[in-house]
Design an enzyme around this catalytic site. Structure first.
Site, mmCIF file in Angstrom:
data_model
loop_
_atom_site.group_PDB
_atom_site.id
_atom_site.type_symbol
_atom_site.label_atom_id
_atom_site.label_comp_id
_atom_site.label_asym_id
_atom_site.label_seq_id
_atom_site.Cartn_x
_atom_site.Cartn_y
_atom_site.Cartn_z
ATOM 1 N N GLU A 172 5.070 -3.488 -9.665
ATOM 2 C CA GLU A 172 6.491 -3.422 -9.319
ATOM 3 C C GLU A 172 7.289 -4.632 -9.814
ATOM 4 O O GLU A 172 7.915 -5.361 -9.029
ATOM 5 C CB GLU A 172 6.651 -3.262 -7.813
ATOM 6 C CG GLU A 172 6.027 -2.016 -7.287
ATOM 7 C CD GLU A 172 6.464 -1.682 -5.896
ATOM 8 O OE1 GLU A 172 7.143 -2.490 -5.271
ATOM 9 O OE2 GLU A 172 6.128 -0.585 -5.430
ATOM 10 N N GLU A 354 0.731 4.041 -5.294
ATOM 11 C CA GLU A 354 1.212 3.747 -3.943
ATOM 12 C C GLU A 354 2.048 4.912 -3.430
ATOM 13 O O GLU A 354 2.993 5.328 -4.109
ATOM 14 C CB GLU A 354 2.102 2.496 -3.884
ATOM 15 C CG GLU A 354 1.379 1.194 -3.844
ATOM 16 C CD GLU A 354 2.322 0.031 -3.633
ATOM 17 O OE1 GLU A 354 3.348 0.163 -2.936
ATOM 18 O OE2 GLU A 354 2.042 -1.031 -4.205
HETATM 19 C C1 GCO Z 1 5.827 -2.487 -2.506
HETATM 20 C C2 GCO Z 1 4.577 -3.188 -2.611
HETATM 21 C C3 GCO Z 1 3.669 -3.077 -1.411
HETATM 22 C C4 GCO Z 1 4.362 -2.742 -0.079
HETATM 23 C C5 GCO Z 1 4.408 -1.235 0.144
HETATM 24 C C6 GCO Z 1 5.142 -0.891 1.445
HETATM 25 O O1 GCO Z 1 5.916 -1.384 -3.027
HETATM 26 O O2 GCO Z 1 6.731 -3.086 -1.949
HETATM 27 O O3 GCO Z 1 3.845 -2.790 -3.751
HETATM 28 O O4 GCO Z 1 3.175 -4.370 -1.396
HETATM 29 O O5 GCO Z 1 3.661 -3.334 0.970
HETATM 30 O O6 GCO Z 1 5.090 -0.629 -0.891
HETATM 31 O O7 GCO Z 1 6.435 -1.397 1.360
#
Ligand code: GCO
Length: 451
Positions: A172, A354
């Site tokens: 990200e 994710e």
């Molecule tokens: C994000 C990160 C994760 C977060 C998850 C929940 O996408 O912000 O990759 O570290 O913890 O997405 O917010």
């Protein structure tokens, strides 16, 4: 267009990967153990007011000491893969120079334990925990960081490339740059647009140099990057808000994949970043990845804000939408359409690395965590994934965020995303009802695949 409701019957491609994801700063703890150097998140979380309840990642889930137990939990789920990140300052305490053997040994043991459990390690090089020593040398504002990152990538590939095949350069990048240099919600917490544009460009340069270093040191490596991809919508149907959403879309969804895969920035960013682009830079950045990692939770919203230095402001989703327990909008159709769009735009194998639901929850009187809403979320969103596959998207894997409840950045430990509940005072792990649901779904998929 198929909807997710009639998609559950949709078969998934042979070899579809079911996994779980975490990240180093959010679960490891042991921030001063065995030579680890400080990261920007160690510094940032110590500043009063930055993190809810004054939480830090000092202990987190103590995964550094409990990794064997956590591998056993993954084995119980039946997952085929585990996506984790290496803490750059644990293996290179100063960010460059002499490697920390004890830090490398931790990841040796983790990787060897995963392989012994039949779980494929997916290694992400950077999930936001930049060595503080490099921040002190300018961090992402110093163009030399592309070389520092490439050296780190080469170290990791030489050490683990005999056992790890899947490598991601960044998690990200649009989040840690926009939140770190645009909205001051992440370290270093500044709001100078020129710094944001410089950081975006230097992260892209580091990505390109990192891909070259990985492939040079581990020729069998399958390399990609992990991008959050979410529809950027105007909070109101006005020309000004629509322009704001177009800008947010460039920063959030396009600043990195377009440069890294298509070789150019989107229009507004191309103009803004032009002063920082040197001859040959776009060729240094653009490398054909082996796959595209998608992180997705919900749509995001923008509103016009003439006073905002970036020309737009982050906005909450409209009040009348369905929401997850922590208030994130539920919109599985947006997930389905995102996967189809990514497929059509980049023509790469897609892995969802994710997806999941946060909640504020605790065990009931019987000691169980009956997280029904998370099960509904996962069932609906995997249904939307099946609908995207039915529409032709080349989706080859799905990793739940997250294996464990963990340090949720600014929210600290209040928001829980795990399939497994972590009782932080005792570090006891309690598989939630969603863990059993996910294990059962994986079992059913494995049985279907062998028919
Ligand atoms: C994000 C990160 C994760 C977060 C998850 C929940 O996408 O912000 O990759 O570290 O913890 O997405 O917010």
């Amino acid at each position: 267009m198929p909807t997710w409701n009639d998609a559950p019957a949709q078969a998934l491609p042979r070899g579809f990967v079911w996994g779980v994801s975490t990240s180093s700063y959010q679960i490891e703890g042991a921030v001063q153990a065995d030579g680890r150097g400080p990261s920007v998140w160690d510094s940032y979380s110590r500043v009063p007011g930055h993190i809810a309840n004054g939480d830090t990642g000092d202990v987190a889930c103590d995964h550094y000491h409990r990794y064997a137990e956590d591998i056993a939990l993954m084995r119980g789920l039946g997952v085929g893969a585990y996506r984790f990140s290496v803490a750059w300052p644990r293996v290179l305490p100063a960010g460059t120079g002499v490697a920390n053997e004890a830090g490398l040994v931790f990841y040796d043991r983790l990787i060897d334990g995963l392989l012994a459990a039949g779980i494929d390690p997916w290694l992400c090089l950077y999930h936001w925990d930049l060595p503080q020593a490099l921040q002190d040398r300018g961090g992402w504002l110093n163009r030399d960081i592309a070389g520092w990152f490439a050296d780190y990538a080469g170290l990791i590939a030489r050490r683990f490339g005999d056992r790890v095949r899947r490598f991601a350069t960044f998690n990200e990048p649009s989040v840690f740059t926009l939140f770190g240099y645009g909205f001051a919600w992440h370290p270093p917490g500044t709001t100078e647009p020129a710094d944001l544009w410089k950081a975006i460009h230097h992260v892209n340069l580091a990505h390109g140099a990192g891909v070259d270093a990985l492939r040079q040191a581990a020729p069998a490596a399958s390399v990609g990057a992990i991008h959050n991809v979410q529809p950027a919508r105007p909070v109101q149907q006005t020309a000004a808000d629509e322009a704001a959403a177009t800008l947010l879309d460039e920063y959030w969804n396009k600043a990195f994949p377009e440069a890294q895969i298509l070789g150019h920035y989107p229009p507004a960013l191309s103009r803004a970043i032009e002063p920082f682009i040197q001859s040959g830079d776009m060729a240094r950045i653009c490398r054909q990845p082996d796959w595209f990692g998608v992180n997705h939770y919900s749509p995001i919203y923008a509103r016009a804000d003439p006073a905002a230095r970036l020309g737009f402001a982050w906005a909450d989703s409209p009040p009348d939408v369905p929401r997850s327990p922590i208030g994130w909008q539920l919109d599985p159709a947006a997930f389905r359409d995102t996967l189809i769009d990514v497929h059509r735009r980049y023509r790469l194998p897609i892995y969802v690395l994710e997806n999941g639901a946060g909640a504020v929850e605790k065990p009931d009187a019987s000691g169980e965590v009956n997280d029904r809403e998370r099960i509904d979320y996962l069932a609906t969103y995997t249904g939307a994934l099946r609908a995207a596959v039915a529409a032709g998207a080349d989706v080859r894997g799905y990793f739940v965020w997250s294996l464990l409840d963990n340090f949720e950045w600014g929210a600290g430990y209040a928001n829980r995303f795990g399939l497994v509940y972590v009782d932080y005072p005792t570090q006891r792990r309690i598989p939630k009802a969603s863990a059993r649901w996910y294990a059962e779904m994986i079992r059913a998929e494995k049985a279907r695949a062998t028919r």
